[in-house]
Scaffold this active site. Structure first.
Site, mmCIF file in Angstrom:
data_model
loop_
_atom_site.group_PDB
_atom_site.id
_atom_site.type_symbol
_atom_site.label_atom_id
_atom_site.label_comp_id
_atom_site.label_asym_id
_atom_site.label_seq_id
_atom_site.Cartn_x
_atom_site.Cartn_y
_atom_site.Cartn_z
ATOM 1 N N TYR A 58 0.819 -1.195 0.000
ATOM 2 C CA TYR A 58 0.000 0.000 0.000
ATOM 3 C C TYR A 58 0.860 1.255 0.000
ATOM 4 O O TYR A 58 1.953 1.285 0.550
ATOM 5 C CB TYR A 58 -0.931 0.006 1.218
ATOM 6 C CG TYR A 58 -1.831 -1.191 1.235
ATOM 7 C CD1 TYR A 58 -2.840 -1.337 0.302
ATOM 8 C CD2 TYR A 58 -1.641 -2.203 2.168
ATOM 9 C CE1 TYR A 58 -3.658 -2.447 0.301
ATOM 10 C CE2 TYR A 58 -2.461 -3.320 2.173
ATOM 11 C CZ TYR A 58 -3.465 -3.442 1.231
ATOM 12 O OH TYR A 58 -4.261 -4.539 1.228
ATOM 13 N N HIS A 59 0.348 2.298 -0.618
ATOM 14 C CA HIS A 59 1.032 3.579 -0.655
ATOM 15 C C HIS A 59 0.397 4.482 0.381
ATOM 16 O O HIS A 59 -0.743 4.914 0.210
ATOM 17 C CB HIS A 59 0.899 4.210 -2.044
ATOM 18 C CG HIS A 59 1.485 3.379 -3.134
ATOM 19 N ND1 HIS A 59 2.837 3.242 -3.306
ATOM 20 C CD2 HIS A 59 0.905 2.619 -4.091
ATOM 21 C CE1 HIS A 59 3.062 2.444 -4.334
ATOM 22 N NE2 HIS A 59 1.913 2.050 -4.826
ATOM 23 N N PRO A 60 1.096 4.779 1.472
ATOM 24 C CA PRO A 60 0.498 5.639 2.492
ATOM 25 C C PRO A 60 0.197 7.029 1.933
ATOM 26 O O PRO A 60 1.044 7.635 1.289
ATOM 27 C CB PRO A 60 1.554 5.721 3.588
ATOM 28 C CG PRO A 60 2.600 4.739 3.242
ATOM 29 C CD PRO A 60 2.433 4.366 1.810
ATOM 30 N N VAL A 61 -0.983 7.481 2.164
ATOM 31 C CA VAL A 61 -1.385 8.823 1.750
ATOM 32 C C VAL A 61 -2.255 9.420 2.842
ATOM 33 O O VAL A 61 -2.739 8.720 3.719
ATOM 34 C CB VAL A 61 -2.177 8.824 0.413
ATOM 35 C CG1 VAL A 61 -1.391 8.178 -0.701
ATOM 36 C CG2 VAL A 61 -3.523 8.157 0.569
ATOM 37 N N LEU A 97 -6.881 7.662 -0.358
ATOM 38 C CA LEU A 97 -6.114 6.660 -1.098
ATOM 39 C C LEU A 97 -6.766 6.464 -2.450
ATOM 40 O O LEU A 97 -7.971 6.275 -2.550
ATOM 41 C CB LEU A 97 -6.094 5.335 -0.334
ATOM 42 C CG LEU A 97 -5.361 4.175 -0.993
ATOM 43 C CD1 LEU A 97 -3.891 4.511 -1.178
ATOM 44 C CD2 LEU A 97 -5.515 2.915 -0.170
#
Length: 131
Positions: A58-61, A97
């Site tokens: 996952y790409h933390p945003v 996200l």
């Protein structure tokens, strides 16, 4: 987990989270621990759980969300509210996200921020002057 100390920090995070959630004000909100669960008690059990469940896909945003409301951290020019001379220009400013890779939108945000910094683009946030 390859970086030195990551595993220990993750174990401590589970332990501290449990301490916080055990406080009376928090117990009123949550009914039970879902993960890692009540059967995972010892540090070794927590370590085993983390090793079998930790992911990096996952790409933390969203930790420093952009916006003009009182909950936003940065304005539309990526300036941190309440501080001069500090901008945040990465995926953390996205409010949600997205369902795609974050690379292209992050690059677009960086280009927009560069234009703002260089004076090629001016957007004025409520409560801020254009200067």
């Amino acid at each position: 987990m390859t970086a030195s100390g990551d595993e220990e920090r993750m174990i401590l995070a589970v332990e501290r989270t449990r301490e916080l959630l055990a406080q009376p004000s928090m117990r009123a909100i949550g009914k039970m621990e879902l993960t890692p669960g009540q059967n995972v008690r010892t540090r070794q059990q927590i370590r085993d759980y983390i090793r079998s469940h930790a992911e990096t896909i996952y790409h933390p945003v969203g930790t420093c969300r952009m916006g003009i409301d009182s909950e936003a951290v940065v304005d539309p020019e990526c300036r941190v509210h309440g501080l001069r001379g500090l901008r945040i220009v990465d995926a953390s400013i996205f409010p949600l996200l997205m369902g795609s890779n974050t690379n292209a939108p992050t690059t677009a945000i960086a280009a927009r921020a560069a234009d703002c910094i260089l004076g090629r683009l001016k957007t004025v946030s409520p409560g801020r002057s254009a200067a």
